[in-house]
Each structure stands twice: as C-alpha cells, then as structure tokens.
Design a protein around this motif. Sequence first.
Motif, short mmCIF file in Angstrom:
data_model
loop_
_atom_site.label_atom_id
_atom_site.label_comp_id
_atom_site.label_asym_id
_atom_site.label_seq_id
_atom_site.Cartn_x
_atom_site.Cartn_y
_atom_site.Cartn_z
N ALA A 147 -7.53 42.46 -73.33
CA ALA A 147 -6.24 42.45 -73.21
C ALA A 147 -5.84 43.39 -71.95
CB ALA A 147 -5.75 41.63 -74.38
N LEU A 148 -6.35 45.15 -72.49
CA LEU A 148 -6.10 45.72 -72.24
C LEU A 148 -6.80 45.45 -70.21
CD1 LEU A 148 -5.64 48.45 -74.93
CD2 LEU A 148 -4.02 47.33 -73.41
N PHE B 104 -9.02 40.60 -89.28
CA PHE B 104 -8.37 41.87 -88.41
C PHE B 104 -9.27 42.89 -87.26
CE2 PHE B 104 -7.62 46.59 -88.84
CZ PHE B 104 -6.35 46.00 -88.32
N GLN B 105 -10.74 42.68 -87.18
CA GLN B 105 -11.19 42.98 -86.25
C GLN B 105 -11.14 41.90 -85.27
OE1 GLN B 105 -14.65 46.01 -87.38
NE2 GLN B 105 -14.86 45.20 -89.49
N SER B 106 -11.55 41.03 -84.64
CA SER B 106 -11.33 40.61 -84.14
C SER B 106 -10.02 40.00 -83.61
CB SER B 106 -11.98 39.24 -84.13
OG SER B 106 -13.13 39.02 -85.22
N HIS B 107 -9.02 40.92 -84.65
CA HIS B 107 -7.64 40.29 -83.61
C HIS B 107 -7.89 42.12 -82.89
CE1 HIS B 107 -5.76 37.51 -86.05
NE2 HIS B 107 -6.79 37.31 -84.93
N VAL B 108 -8.57 42.98 -83.01
CA VAL B 108 -8.01 43.82 -82.77
C VAL B 108 -9.01 44.13 -81.87
CG1 VAL B 108 -9.05 46.57 -82.83
CG2 VAL B 108 -7.79 46.18 -85.02
N ALA B 109 -10.51 43.22 -81.51
CA ALA B 109 -10.49 42.88 -80.31
C ALA B 109 -10.32 42.28 -78.94
CB ALA B 109 -12.34 42.78 -81.11
N ASP B 110 -9.78 40.96 -79.57
CA ASP B 110 -8.75 41.00 -78.34
C ASP B 110 -7.78 41.57 -78.24
OD1 ASP B 110 -9.99 38.38 -79.43
OD2 ASP B 110 -8.63 37.85 -80.86
N HIS C 123 -22.23 46.02 -83.06
CA HIS C 123 -22.37 44.87 -83.69
C HIS C 123 -20.46 44.71 -84.07
CE1 HIS C 123 -21.65 47.69 -87.39
NE2 HIS C 123 -20.76 46.68 -87.97
N LEU C 124 -20.03 46.07 -83.93
CA LEU C 124 -18.43 45.68 -84.17
C LEU C 124 -17.73 44.68 -83.36
CD1 LEU C 124 -17.27 49.09 -85.89
CD2 LEU C 124 -17.67 47.54 -87.36
N PRO C 125 -16.88 43.32 -83.52
CA PRO C 125 -16.25 42.99 -83.05
C PRO C 125 -15.60 43.33 -81.73
CG PRO C 125 -15.35 42.19 -85.15
CD PRO C 125 -16.61 43.05 -84.93
N TRP C 126 -14.76 45.06 -81.74
CA TRP C 126 -13.82 45.37 -80.82
C TRP C 126 -15.07 46.85 -80.50
CZ3 TRP C 126 -13.62 50.52 -82.18
CH2 TRP C 126 -14.14 50.71 -83.75
N ALA C 127 -16.54 46.67 -80.51
CA ALA C 127 -17.05 48.08 -80.00
C ALA C 127 -17.01 47.35 -77.90
CB ALA C 127 -18.70 48.11 -80.83
N GLY C 128 -17.61 46.28 -77.85
CA GLY C 128 -17.77 46.25 -76.14
C GLY C 128 -16.25 46.65 -75.75
N ALA C 129 -15.18 46.22 -76.10
CA ALA C 129 -13.86 46.11 -75.33
C ALA C 129 -13.74 47.79 -75.62
CB ALA C 129 -13.12 45.45 -76.15
N MET C 130 -13.66 48.45 -76.45
CA MET C 130 -13.33 50.04 -76.73
C MET C 130 -14.33 51.27 -76.04
SD MET C 130 -11.35 52.31 -78.36
CE MET C 130 -10.56 51.42 -80.31
N LEU C 131 -16.11 50.24 -75.75
CA LEU C 131 -16.85 51.28 -74.61
C LEU C 131 -16.36 51.10 -73.11
CD1 LEU C 131 -19.56 50.76 -77.21
CD2 LEU C 131 -18.06 52.81 -77.08
N GLY C 132 -15.84 49.88 -73.10
CA GLY C 132 -15.68 49.75 -71.40
C GLY C 132 -14.51 50.28 -71.39
N LEU D 226 0.39 48.95 -81.80
CA LEU D 226 2.24 48.22 -82.41
C LEU D 226 1.08 47.08 -83.28
CD1 LEU D 226 5.33 49.50 -80.82
CD2 LEU D 226 4.56 50.70 -83.11
N SER D 227 0.99 46.46 -82.86
CA SER D 227 0.38 45.06 -83.08
C SER D 227 -0.62 45.27 -83.99
CB SER D 227 -0.42 44.37 -82.25
OG SER D 227 0.18 43.06 -82.40
N CYS D 228 -1.41 45.99 -83.11
CA CYS D 228 -2.63 46.64 -84.73
C CYS D 228 -1.98 46.73 -86.07
CB CYS D 228 -3.41 47.02 -83.98
SG CYS D 228 -4.77 46.49 -83.00
#
Length: 395
Positions: free
Chosen positions: A57-58, A47-53, A277-286, A85-87
């Motif tokens: 994509a944004l 689930f966390q990997s899918h949040v990162a994906d 270390h969270l999979p989606w951290a880099g995308a969120m911070l960016g 909505l997908s998450c």
Amino acid sequence: MTTTTENQGGGSPSSSTAFMGRAFFSLRRGAQVVSMEQGQEQDLDLFQSHVADRLLALMPAHGSGGEAYPLLSLAFLSKLLDALLSCDEEFRSLLGRNHTCLLAKSPADRAVNDLLDRAVKSLDVCNAVTLALHSLRHWHRHALIAASALLPAHPGEGPLNRARRALAKLFASCPNSPFAASARTEGSGSSGRSASSHMRALSSTVSRNWSSSRPMPPVPAHLATPRGGEAGGAGMALAVYAMSSALAFTMWALAAAVPSQDRGSGASSSPVSPRQHLPWAGAMLGLQDRITEESRRRRSAAGLLAEMQGVERCGRELMEAVGESGPPQSPSEDMAARAAELAEACRRLDEGLGPLERQVREVFHRMVRSRAEVLRCVEQSTRAAAVLPNPPLVS
C-alpha cells in the motif's frame, strides 16, 4: 465352562476400559497439541501476509496524473509510520494469543534479541528526526518571509531588501543540511530553549543512554533471516524478523528523508535483504530500490524530502528574479508569480510537519511500550520453558 472360555486371553473388563481411556485421552491431547500448533502457524503466516499488504500500500500509484504522492514526501512518511504502528499493534496482539511460549525456542530467541536492539536504536532515530523537524520550521520561516514580502504586485525597496535577506538566510542554511545554520542561529533564543524542552519531554520516559543530543545514529544494516530451529520457533522467528524488518526499513527511510545536522542528504545502503519466499520480501525490496534510486536522482542541498526540495527550487527561482542587489532582474508580475509559488510550497511543507511530528512522537512512545511488552513475554516464555516439559509424542 462358559465362564472360563470368556475370561481366556484378556484381563478384567475394568483394566481394559482403563487402558482404552488412557489411549483415548492421549490421542485427544495429541490432537489438541497439533491443532494448537496449526493455529499458531496460521496466525504467524497471516501476520506476514498483513505486513506484505501494508508495504504494498506504500507503493505510489501511477495514473494519468502521475504519482499520487512522491516517495520520501511528508505524505509517504505519514503512511509509512501508520503502517509501522499497525504492524506493531498486530504483533503485540500475536504475542497475546498463546504465542508467548514460542519466544524461548530457537531461532526465535535470537530474532527477539535483534528486535529489542533495534527498538532501542529506533528511539535515537525518532529523537533526531523530531529535532530536525523542529528546526525545519525555522528554515521554512525564512522562505515564508521572502514570499510574503514580494506577493504585492509592486514591492518597494524595503520589501525587496527584506526578501533578499530572508532568501540569503534560507540558502545559508542549505549546505549539507537545511538545519545546521538555522539551529545555530536559533539555538540561543527562545526557540532553541523550546526545542530543547520538547526533546527532553520526548526522552523523559527512557534512560539517559537514549539521549536526544546525539546525532542521527546509523541505521544497522542487513538483518539476518532466521533459518531452521525448533517446531514453532521457526515460524515465530520469521514473524519477529518481519517486525524487525518493518522497523529497520521505517527508520532508514526517515533518516534518509530528514537529514540531521551531522551529515548530508542521501540514503545509506538498504537495511533489509529478505529471502524471496517471504510474503513481504518483494514489496520491501521494491520500496528500498525505489528510495535508493530517488536518493541518487534528488541530490540537493536541501535534502531528500520532496516538500523541502520544492521550497528550495521555488526559493532559487525567486532569488534569480530579485537579484542580489539593485533593481529586480524580472518584472514585478513575474516576481509576484514566483513569490506565490514559493508561498504555496511553504504551505505544503507546513501542512505536513505537524502531523508527522505527532506521528514520530507516537512511534517513539509505542516502541518504548512494545519493547517492555516483548521483554515481559520473553521472561514469561523462559520461565514456562524451564518448568513445563515438552508434551509427549503420540505415535
């Protein structure tokens, strides 16, 4: 003699068989528990990997023609709401796959309380954004009137005066927010009643505490990343934290792009500071960094939404061409070209408003249902934890 020797050193064959059976079933049960826990952890990590994906994509793509769409545009907000909505759909599916029991474990219980609180606050943001988008249609109408009046190659005095009045109303609405003046102007007429009835419909399924009449609520800042906890509870806590973070980021971006009448444009401080270390951290911070940078760069009376700024820019250029009174400042052909640019900016704004309004409405109702579902799962998890003891450890 032989019989005596065979029976020495042990019990009856039946008791030995019973002991071996109990040991076998105990080991089997332990293996099943370990297998289930491993499956749960894999689901939570996936689930966390899918949040990162979805966050990756944004990020607007760079190419020879520049960005496919700018940040804080109608296209970006539409993709952002789709991602949320997908998450949410996957998160609710996660709760239905034997993961409900983990919600009562620490620190998942604390993370769930935070998610429930943010779901309530997101309803207020959706209400305020919907009202702002509805008011934006009246702001857009003034620009469209001005463009339509000047599209003919040689407008007369009547169309010139009509365009000047429309542009004056357009820019009278701009200080601090493009909605303030238009909301006051239109509020007493049928459009004001329409907006009011629309907002009542949006809030009809929730309590009076989530009133659409309140101004844009501040987005709570800085979610705390869960740490430690029981086995299984830590993984579920991080999954809940990922969902809370996606919700907080979405509401923050919406509030930044679509300013309400009680405040000016600009993005507040970033709401999520996840551990790296969270999979989606880099995308969120960016994404947060780029939106904050865009907020500083795009300072404008019309707010941060890219399409709004396009209308404002074209409107100012057209106002310079026609002047405040008397003969136009520019040739008729130049005025017509600038009017065509303003009409195109109005078209881009109008095209994205309807779909975004529908998506915000869908997010509102989805958060109502999701919050109710999480509350039901928490109650079920609490009852299960109180009735069923922890399975025995197998050495």
